[in-house]
Each structure stands twice: as structure tokens, then as C-alpha cells.
Design a protein around this motif. Structure first.
Motif, PDB file in Angstrom:
ATOM      1  N   GLY A   1      32.970  53.728  38.371  1.00  0.00           N
ATOM      2  CA  GLY A   1      33.092  52.279  38.241  1.00  0.00           C
ATOM      3  C   GLY A   1      32.858  51.813  36.821  1.00  0.00           C
ATOM      4  N   ALA A   2      31.823  52.355  36.160  1.00  0.00           N
ATOM      5  CA  ALA A   2      31.535  51.965  34.782  1.00  0.00           C
ATOM      6  C   ALA A   2      32.673  52.360  33.853  1.00  0.00           C
ATOM      7  N   CYS A   3      33.244  53.537  34.085  1.00  0.00           N
ATOM      8  CA  CYS A   3      34.359  53.995  33.255  1.00  0.00           C
ATOM      9  C   CYS A   3      35.546  53.057  33.389  1.00  0.00           C
ATOM     10  N   VAL A   4      35.881  52.687  34.622  1.00  0.00           N
ATOM     11  CA  VAL A   4      37.018  51.791  34.850  1.00  0.00           C
ATOM     12  C   VAL A   4      36.737  50.417  34.238  1.00  0.00           C
TER      13      VAL A   4
ATOM     14  N   VAL B   1      37.323  50.507  30.568  1.00  0.00           N
ATOM     15  CA  VAL B   1      38.751  50.494  30.245  1.00  0.00           C
ATOM     16  C   VAL B   1      39.301  49.072  30.331  1.00  0.00           C
ATOM     17  N   VAL B   2      38.936  48.356  31.392  1.00  0.00           N
ATOM     18  CA  VAL B   2      39.400  46.973  31.557  1.00  0.00           C
ATOM     19  C   VAL B   2      38.920  46.109  30.391  1.00  0.00           C
ATOM     20  N   ALA B   3      37.664  46.301  29.983  1.00  0.00           N
ATOM     21  CA  ALA B   3      37.127  45.503  28.880  1.00  0.00           C
ATOM     22  C   ALA B   3      37.855  45.799  27.573  1.00  0.00           C
ATOM     23  N   LEU B   4      38.234  47.075  27.364  1.00  0.00           N
ATOM     24  CA  LEU B   4      38.887  47.443  26.108  1.00  0.00           C
ATOM     25  C   LEU B   4      40.320  46.926  26.032  1.00  0.00           C
ATOM     26  N   VAL B   5      41.021  46.913  27.164  1.00  0.00           N
ATOM     27  CA  VAL B   5      42.407  46.446  27.129  1.00  0.00           C
ATOM     28  C   VAL B   5      42.523  44.964  27.469  1.00  0.00           C
ATOM     29  N   ALA B   6      41.389  44.324  27.795  1.00  0.00           N
ATOM     30  CA  ALA B   6      41.417  42.912  28.184  1.00  0.00           C
ATOM     31  C   ALA B   6      42.030  42.014  27.105  1.00  0.00           C
ATOM     32  N   PRO B   7      41.690  42.176  25.817  1.00  0.00           N
ATOM     33  CA  PRO B   7      42.314  41.288  24.819  1.00  0.00           C
ATOM     34  C   PRO B   7      43.841  41.385  24.810  1.00  0.00           C
TER      35      PRO B   7
ATOM     36  N   SER C   1      48.906  38.649  26.322  1.00  0.00           N
ATOM     37  CA  SER C   1      50.188  38.688  27.029  1.00  0.00           C
ATOM     38  C   SER C   1      50.206  37.802  28.262  1.00  0.00           C
ATOM     39  N   ARG C   2      49.017  37.265  28.652  1.00  0.00           N
ATOM     40  CA  ARG C   2      48.908  36.374  29.804  1.00  0.00           C
ATOM     41  C   ARG C   2      49.443  37.041  31.078  1.00  0.00           C
ATOM     42  N   ILE C   3      48.989  38.271  31.303  1.00  0.00           N
ATOM     43  CA  ILE C   3      49.362  38.973  32.522  1.00  0.00           C
ATOM     44  C   ILE C   3      48.095  39.242  33.322  1.00  0.00           C
ATOM     45  N   ASN C   4      48.248  39.251  34.631  1.00  0.00           N
ATOM     46  CA  ASN C   4      47.120  39.564  35.505  1.00  0.00           C
ATOM     47  C   ASN C   4      46.842  41.064  35.451  1.00  0.00           C
ATOM     48  N   LEU C   5      45.608  41.397  35.189  1.00  0.00           N
ATOM     49  CA  LEU C   5      45.203  42.801  35.097  1.00  0.00           C
ATOM     50  C   LEU C   5      43.978  42.992  35.981  1.00  0.00           C
ATOM     51  N   ILE C   6      44.050  43.909  36.898  1.00  0.00           N
ATOM     52  CA  ILE C   6      42.934  44.126  37.817  1.00  0.00           C
ATOM     53  C   ILE C   6      42.832  45.606  38.146  1.00  0.00           C
ATOM     54  N   ALA C   7      41.614  46.065  38.362  1.00  0.00           N
ATOM     55  CA  ALA C   7      41.341  47.447  38.762  1.00  0.00           C
ATOM     56  C   ALA C   7      40.662  47.439  40.124  1.00  0.00           C
ATOM     57  N   PHE C   8      41.093  48.324  41.007  1.00  0.00           N
ATOM     58  CA  PHE C   8      40.503  48.437  42.340  1.00  0.00           C
ATOM     59  C   PHE C   8      40.139  49.886  42.597  1.00  0.00           C
ATOM     60  N   ILE C   9      38.885  50.107  43.016  1.00  0.00           N
ATOM     61  CA  ILE C   9      38.400  51.448  43.337  1.00  0.00           C
ATOM     62  C   ILE C   9      38.120  51.512  44.829  1.00  0.00           C
ATOM     63  N   ASP C  10      38.646  52.514  45.466  1.00  0.00           N
ATOM     64  CA  ASP C  10      38.433  52.691  46.904  1.00  0.00           C
ATOM     65  C   ASP C  10      36.929  52.765  47.180  1.00  0.00           C
TER      66      ASP C  10
ATOM     67  N   PHE D   1      38.745  40.268  33.987  1.00  0.00           N
ATOM     68  CA  PHE D   1      37.284  40.311  33.976  1.00  0.00           C
ATOM     69  C   PHE D   1      36.817  41.624  34.599  1.00  0.00           C
ATOM     70  N   LYS D   2      35.595  41.986  34.277  1.00  0.00           N
ATOM     71  CA  LYS D   2      35.024  43.199  34.833  1.00  0.00           C
ATOM     72  C   LYS D   2      34.608  42.981  36.282  1.00  0.00           C
ATOM     73  N   ARG D   3      34.736  44.011  37.071  1.00  0.00           N
ATOM     74  CA  ARG D   3      34.332  43.919  38.471  1.00  0.00           C
ATOM     75  C   ARG D   3      32.844  43.604  38.596  1.00  0.00           C
ATOM     76  N   ASN D   4      32.023  44.249  37.730  1.00  0.00           N
ATOM     77  CA  ASN D   4      30.574  44.057  37.876  1.00  0.00           C
ATOM     78  C   ASN D   4      30.148  42.632  37.486  1.00  0.00           C
TER      79      ASN D   4
END
Length: 828
Positions: free
Chosen positions: A401-404, A407-413, A418-427, A663-666
Motif C-alpha cells: 500500500g505504501a509503495c502504491v 507512486v500516486v504521489a510522484l505522478v500526481a502533479p 493533465s486534469r485526468i482522474n487517477l486512482i489506485a485500487f488494491i485488492d 490523492f493518496k488512499r491513506n
């Protein structure tokens, strides 16, 4: 150049293995044939059939003891072919050998003492005697000698190399006697069939002895005399080439000579001369063939030696070129990172100062360009290390979870611009911690996510993580990165993972890049034991899938669950983004009401919700104002999910929290815990921080020394340290740094590695020797950001490691880590 290794390998070469396998098959066939002939002869004695006993009634028949001994010897040899021999097999060979030897010795004693012990008539009596038999029923002395040789060879076959060599020598002796007797049959002479006037050797005896001799020689082809004959060297090759002419030449010439004598073409004297001269001619031809073969072998050996020398020279040249390439890449990386440290460092300092909007935009452009250049340098360096095979993977706890989230935080800018929705989901069924290389996994995800964002102008980029349980706590973790971008044509897919390739030239011009990101990702995934696949439809989007095997670490607690009564309203629409966000909330235990149309929520029957999560569009602000005017909705906290667009001050008051996407999941998890009144301290610390931080120097008063020879890098590092409240002393090289720490105490030394007069490693060693336990904490500061650099510098005596360009947050973490581990001296 290293000396060539001429030692034989432990395993025989392929050619020799093939020859040995053939010899073993021939040996097995000969053994079975001898057993068949022996039993056929015994059957002739049972049926009183002279044809079966002698194969030719005109000649002497085989004796019963001969047939029994041959059958026993063949059966004992067959035991050696079994795949799983037992101890009793060896005992049985000794017993058989003893029986055969006893019969043979007793027969020789009978001949020597001129007595008849009757041992030949224990089974069948030989009446009437066959033609040429001097003593009725008694085996010949030459037969007894051959059987004695074979009896001695049987137990020696399993006694190692020396035993196999003696056994093969005895087998050759018996085979030689049998071949001489066979020549007598061929030449119609009796000199080799019997000794003096004693019993002749029968034709079945000769056939069985030749077959048993061949079986003994071939049963251990990798040992003794046969091993030398089958060797894949000049001696073995010449021996195999000459065995045919040596055996067949005299036989054929002898047959022709004696045939001419029988027909009366010449007398016995001429026959003798003809045999002698014909064999001399054959010997000369054989010698000439041997010399020719040896010359050919020597020429081939010289050619191979020259080829080996050239190959070693090329290999050394390749290794040297690879070493020079690695050194060149490392030096170029260092030289590029050094000025980049100044550019990015000064840019970040400038961004922290008061600027006009136009100036801030210009400086931000410089920073973005510098970051892009640094990314290119890192990609080239990584690719070079992968090509050289110098990438070593770590096996440390990997928090998925922390790794993902990182990654989201680094590519967030990039996603926000680009104003695109970006989300990560972990089972949620996956364990939270595994053993693996966090940095390399993060690098693959960043490459794939960044690539997806780069080629997606609108829509969404989704990262989904799931897995399959294997065995022994191992999981096959699957990562799926999908986008709604421009897609990839089928013709371009084969080139996608090739280095320095992009889908087309126009994409290179528009989006830039080296074309190494996907190549590096593929190589890293393969190093981790996984693989990457891609599917794409033009103008629809692309999906990258890669999987890696990871071993889970039990005992790590999952994310804290929300209270069962937590109800959340999610107002979002379009794509997979809302559904994945809903699945993530439900995985935390929330009861989610997904509403694509916000107008339907204005008059609810029950508004007891913990929060309202709302995507921003043109209807958002008016609807939120109406909800705030409704008493049922007024106290329900609203969370705005947007891309950080400007918001009026009065509109900001409508929302309890604003979370810029992505945004980050946490962050979201901690906020919901807070709203339900069950948040923990570590959860709050994830999303809250004071507006005015206390300078780090007040919490950790440290005396810091900076050893750096580059003037610009000195200014950057001193300025960054000054932001944390530290006034650092500066040394221009390792020698000055050593004098400084000896002259006055320091708590922390940032030591550049490449410096004139005395480099950082030498200086660190000298500090450890002189100051011992009084030595300050040493941090390696270098632009050599190669894999394994941290471990290398820690092994050289440093306490930590920092790569250039310097990043303020990373520098703060190192200072905090080193400061808490040291005992600060009094700072004047």
C-alpha cells in the motif's frame, strides 16, 4: 590474459557420452547373445541334438560345463546393467566367479596330472566323443584359461577405475584366445583350436567367448582401457580409426592366402611369404593412416588453439569495453548530476522566495525542464546497468500500500496538470507486506503510470493490484495500468519494449523521452521473475499488465477498518474511477451510496452520513449551497475532489476538506477515521501538518560540516541547510574536512566522494582511525547514484548516503535520522 584451462570437465563431453552409450548398448546385446547361445547348447544336450550342441555336426560340440559357465557369466554381467543395483548383486557375482574359477582350475589340474575327476560328466556324459576330442567329456585347456580370465574379471568390474582396468585386460586376454581360435576355423587350421593334442575349442565356445569379451569391455566404457580407446582426444581418435584395418586386414589377407594354397595355386613357402608381405603392406598403410590422422588432428588442434586465443582476446576486449562503458556512464552521470544539483537546488530555493506570478511560472518551467533532464539521465544510467547485468535486487519488507501511494504521489502533479482522474485500487484480500525490492517495483509502476498519463489527454488512468495465492506464502501479484489515451497501433506493439523506440516519430516530437522507460520496466520485471504484456486499441486506450512473484510476510496488520455504521455518499460519474473509489471505500468497511446525479440527493429521506465525497463540475458549488441550506445536510461534512482549481473564499467554507486529485488512499482513509471519531495519531499525521513548522535546528541542534569542492553545490547545500536553521561550515576537500573535525567537534559531516587532494572515502577512513568513538556521523554525498551505492558506501564506513541533486525532504529525513542517533555537542 588468463591461462586457458585444459583440465577435463567432470562430465564427459557430448561426443564421448554418445560413444560410451553406444558401447554400452553393444555390450548389453553381446551379453544377451551369449546367454542365448549357451542355453541353446544346453538344450542340444537335453535333446541329444548334435546340431544345437556344435552348430556344425562336423566339428566338436560344446561341453556342458562350458555352456553352464558361459550362461552363469552372462547372467552375472546382466546384473551390472540394472539401474538400481543391490548389495546382493555383488555377492552373486563373487559366487558365480568362484564357481567358474573352480571348474576351470579343476580342469587344468586334470590336464596337468593326467587324471579324470569326472567333473565334466556331472550333468551329461559325453558319449560318444565328438570328432577331435582327446579326452571324452573334458573341456579344453584353452577354454579353461579363457573361463578363468572371465571369472577373475567379474568381481573386478565394480572395484573402481583400477579394478575396471584389470577386468578389461583379462577380458581382452580371453577375447584374444577366442579370436585366435576363430582364425583357425577361418584358415582351416588347427593350431589355435587346441594345445597339442588336447580337446579342441568348439565353435559355440568361440562365439560365446567373443561375445562375453565384448560384453566385459563395454560394460564400463568410461573406465580403464576402453575409456582411453573411447577418449575424445587424438589417441582415442586414432585408435578408433585403426581398429578396423588392424583386425580385418590380416584376417582377409590370411583367408585369401590360405584359400590359394588350398586350391593349389602356390606352395606353403610362397603362402608364408605372401602372408608376411601382405601384412607388412597393411602395416605400412596403417602407419601412413596414423601419421595422416595425427597430422590432421595436430592441425585441427593448432587451429582450435588459435581460435581460442582469438576468442579470449575478443572476450577480454569485450570485458574491457564493458568496463570502460560502465566507467564512462558513471562518470557522465556524475558530471551531469553535479550541475543538475546546482540548477535544481537553486530553482527550489528561488521558488521558496517571493516571486511575481510571471516569475514563478518561468522558474517552474526551469524546474520542470531540470526534472525532465534528470529523469533522462537516470533512465540511461539504469539501462546501462541492466545491460551490464549489474542490477541486484533486494529482498526486504515491501509494504504494498505504501509503495502504491508513493507512486500516486510522484505522478500526481502530471495527472493534475493533465486534469485526468487517477486512482489506485488494491485488492483488500491481499497481504499488506511482502519480501521484495520496493525501489525497483516503484520504478516499474512510475514508468507505466507516467507513460499512461503522458499519452492520455482526457479521461482516467487506473492502477489495479490483485493477486493469486501460490504455495509457501507466495503470491503472484498482478498490476494492471489502464488508460483512456491515444492507444497503440498493432504494427507498433512489437517495437514497444525495444530500447530507444517510440510508437512513431510524431509521438516522440510531441511527448519527448528516450524510449527507455518501457524497456527498463520490462527488464526489471523479468529480473524479478515476472513479465509484462500490453493490449491496446487505437483512440480507445492501452492496458499494461505485469506480474511478479512475491512472498508475503505474515503478522502485518491491514488498514484499520471504519466503524460498521459508517455511511458515505459518493457523487462522481464517468469511467471506472467512481466504481474503483467505491470498492476502496467498501474495502475499508464503509456503506457507500454512489450517486451519479447529485440532484437526487437534495431531498433525502435519511441524511445520516459520515461524509459526502463530491467530484467537481459546473453543478458542484450550486448543489453544495443548496445542501448547506437544508438542515438535514448542513452538518454532514463535504469533501471536494478536484484538480486544485481556484475557489472563492466563501465557497471554501462550504467544504470540510478539499482533496486535490489524485490523492493518496491513506489520506482519505485517515480523514474518514477522523470524521467517525476513531482516528489514531499516526493517521492524523498523514494528512495534517502545522502551517508554520518549528525549524529543525531548534529540535535537533547540530554542528554540521559540509565537505564539497564544487562552489555551486556548496551554495545549494548551505542554503538548504539554512532553511532548516543550520549554519554549516564548509571544507573544500577531504584533507580540509579531516583538519576541521580534528580541530573542533562536529555532530554531522556531509562528505562529497570525488574531491581533489583527498577524496571522501579516504577522509572518512582517516576520521574513523583518528577520532574512533568521537567520530561524527558521516553521510556520503555523491552524484554516483548507481544501484547498490548505499550499501557500498555504508561498507566504506559511512553512516548514511545522499545522492545528488539534493532534495529538501530527503535531506531533512537524513538530518533527523542522523541527529537522533548522535549526541549533539554544544552549538555556539
Amino acid at each position: 590474459m588468463s591461462e586457458p584451462d585444459f583440465s577435463l570437465p567432470e562430465r564427459p563431453p557430448p561426443r564421448r557420452r554418445r560413444i560410451a552409450a553406444t558401447a554400452l548398448r553393444i555390450s548389453r546385446f553381446a551379453c544377451l547373445s551369449a546367454l542365448f547361445l549357451s542355453f541353446t547348447s544346453l538344450l542340444g544336450w537335453v535333446l541329444h541334438n548334435n546340431t544345437l550342441k556344435a552348430f556344425d555336426p562336423a566339428h566338436v560340440s560344446i561341453k556342458t560345463n562350458d555352456a553352464v559357465c558361459c550362461a552363469l557369466a552372462a547372467l552375472a554381467l546382466l546384473l551390472s546393467y540394472l539401474s538400481y543395483p543391490h548389495r546382493w548383486h555383488a555377492y552373486l557375482r563373487w559366487i558365480v566367479a568362484g564357481i567358474i574359477a573352480l571348474i576351470a582350475v579343476a580342469t587344468l589340474v586334470e590336464y596337468a596330472a593326467h587324471v579324470s575327476l569326472g567333473i565334466d560328466e556331472l550333468i551329461f556324459s559325453d558319449t560318444p566323443p565328438g570328432p577331435g576330442t582327446f579326452y571324452p567329456g573334458r573341456m579344453g585347456p584353452n577354454v579353461a584359461v579363457v573361463l578363468l580370465c572371465f571369472a577373475a574379471a567379474l568381481p573386478l568390474l565394480s572395484r573402481g577405475k583400477a579394478g575396471a582396468a584389470f577386468a578389461q585386460t583379462l577380458g581382452i586376454t580371453g577375447l584374444f584366445i577366442a579370436v585366435l581360435a576363430a582364425f583357425s576355423y577361418v584358415f582351416s587350421g588347427g593350431i589355435f583350436l587346441s594345445f597339442y593334442h588336447f580337446t579342441r575349442m568348439s565353435f559355440p565356445d568361440i562365439a560365446c567367448f567373443i561375445l562375453l569379451g565384448i560384453a566385459i569391455l563395454g560394460i564400463r566404457p568410461n573406465r580403464g582401457v576402453v575409456a582411453m580407446f573411447l577418449a575424445d582426444n587424438p589417441g582415442g581418435l586414432v585408435a578408433r580409426r585403426l581398429v578396423g584395418p588392424v583386425l580385418l586386414g590380416p584376417v582377409v589377407l590370411g583367408m585369401l592366402a590360405f584359400r590359394g594354397l588350398a586350391l593349389g595355386y602356390y606352395n606353403e613357402a610362397f603362402t608364408g611369404l605372401l602372408v608376411i608381405f601382405s601384412n607388412l603392406a597393411v602395416g605400412c598403410l596403417i602407419t601412413l593412416r596414423s601419421i595422416t590422422s595425427l597430422n590432421q588432428i595436430d592441425s585441427e588442434r593448432r587451429r582450435l588453439n588459435e581460435a581460442q586465443v582469438h576468442a579470449e582476446i575478443r572476450e577480454q576486449g569485450t570485458l574491457e569495453a564493458s568496463r570502460l562503458k560502465s566507467e564512462f556512464v558513471a562518470n557522465v552521470s556524475h558530471e551531469l548530476r553535479t550541475p543538475m544539483n546546482g540548477v535544481l537546488g537553486m530553482t527550489n530555493l528561488l521558488l521558496g522566495s517571493p516571486l511575481t506570478p510571471e516569475q514563478r511560472e518561468q522558474v517552474e518551467t526551469i524546474r520542470q525542464s531540470g526534472d525532465a533532464l534528470l529523469t533522462l539521465v537516470n533512465e540511461i544510467l539504469d539501462f546501462s546497468k541492466i545491460e551490464a547485468g549489474k542490477v541486484e535486487l533486494e529482498h526486504k519488507p515491501l509494504h504494498l500500500g505504501a509503495c502504491v501511494d508513493e507512486v500516486v504521489a510522484l505522478v500526481a502533479p502530471m495527472g493534475r496538470r493533465s486534469r485526468i482522474n487517477l486512482i489506485a485500487f488494491i485488492d483488500p484480500s491481499l497481504p499488506t507486506t511482502f519480501l521484495g525490492d520496493t525501489a525497483r517495483l516503484r520504478q516499474i509502476l512510475i514508468n507505466l503510470m507516467g507513460n499512461a498519463i503522458k499519452f492520455t489527454s482526457e479521461g482516467e488512468v487506473i492502477l489495479e493490484v490483485n493477486g493469486v495465492v501460490r504455495e509457501d506464502n507466495r503470491h503472484e501479484i498482478n498490476f494492471v495500468v489502464s488508460d483512456t489515451g491515444i492507444g497503440i497501433s498493432p504494427n507498433a506493439l512489437p517495437l514497444l519494449f525495444q530500447p530507444f523506440q517510440q510508437v512513431d516519430a510524431s509521438a516522440r516530437r510531441k511527448h519527448g523521452g528516450t524510449g527507455l522507460g518501457l524497456t527498463i520496466s520490462k527488464r526489471l520485471a523479468e529480473l524479478m521473475g515476472g513479465e509484462i504484456h500490453v493490449s491496446s486499441i487505437l483512440s480507445i486506450g492501452s492496458t499494461f499488465r505485469f506480474s511478479v512473484p512475491l512472498q508475503s510476510v505474515p503478522g502485518t496488520p491491514p488498514d484499520e477498518q471504519l466503524p460498521p455504521s459508517t455511511r458515505v455518499v459518493l457523487i462522481a460519474r464517468g469511467g471506472k474511477y467512481p466504481s474503483l473509489l467505491q470498492r476502496q471505500l467498501e474495502a475499508w468497511g464503509a456503506d457507500v451510496l454512489a450517486v451519479p446525479n447529485p440532484l437526487s440527493m437534495l431531498h433525502p429521506q435519511d441524511a445520516r452520513f459520515a461524509a459526502v465525497l463530491m467530484d467537481r463540475d459546473e453543478e458542484t458549488i450550486p448543489i453544495i449551497r443548496q445542501m448547506q441550506a437544508d438542515p438535514m445536510w448542513k452538518d454532514v461534512p463535504k469533501v471536494l475532489l478536484d484538480f486544485g482549481d481556484p475557489l472563492l473564499e466563501e465557497d471554501k467554507l462550504l467544504f470540510a476538506k478539499r482533496m486535490p486529485k489524485p490523492f493518496k488512499r491513506n489520506h482519505l482513509h485517515a480523514f474518514l477515521l477522523e470524521r467517525t471519531g476513531t482516528q489514531m495519531v499516526h493517521s492524523l499525521s498523514r494528512i495534517t501538518s502545522p502551517l508554520h513548522q518549528i525549524p529543525l535546528a531548534q529540535k535537533l541542534p547540530l554542528r554540521i560540516l559540509l565537505a564539497e569542492d564544487n562552489y555551486i553545490n556548496q551554495k545549494v547545500a548551505v542554503a538548504l541547510l539554512g532553511r532548516f536553521g543550520y549554519r554549516a561550515d564548509v571544507a573544500g576537500n577531504g584533507a580540509e574536512a579531516l583538519e576541521s573535525v580534528v580541530r573542533q567537534p562536529y555532530d554531522l559531516v556531509f562528505m562529497d566522494i570525488q574531491m581533489p587532494e583527498m577524496d571522501g572515502i579516504e577522509s572518512a577512513h582517516a576520521m574513523r582511525r583518528k577520532l574512533k568513538e568521537r567520530c561524527p556521523k558521516l553521510v556520503a554525498l555523491t552524484a554516483n547514484a548507481f544501484p547498490g551505492a548505499r550499501e557500498q558506501y555504508l561498507a566504506e564506513g559511512f553512516d548514511d548516503y545522499l545522492s545528488k541533486p539534493l532534495v529538501a525532504d530527503v535531506l531533512r529525513q537524513v538530518i533527523t535520522r542522523m541527529g537522533e542517533a548522535s549526541r549533539p555537542v554544544a552549538v555556539s
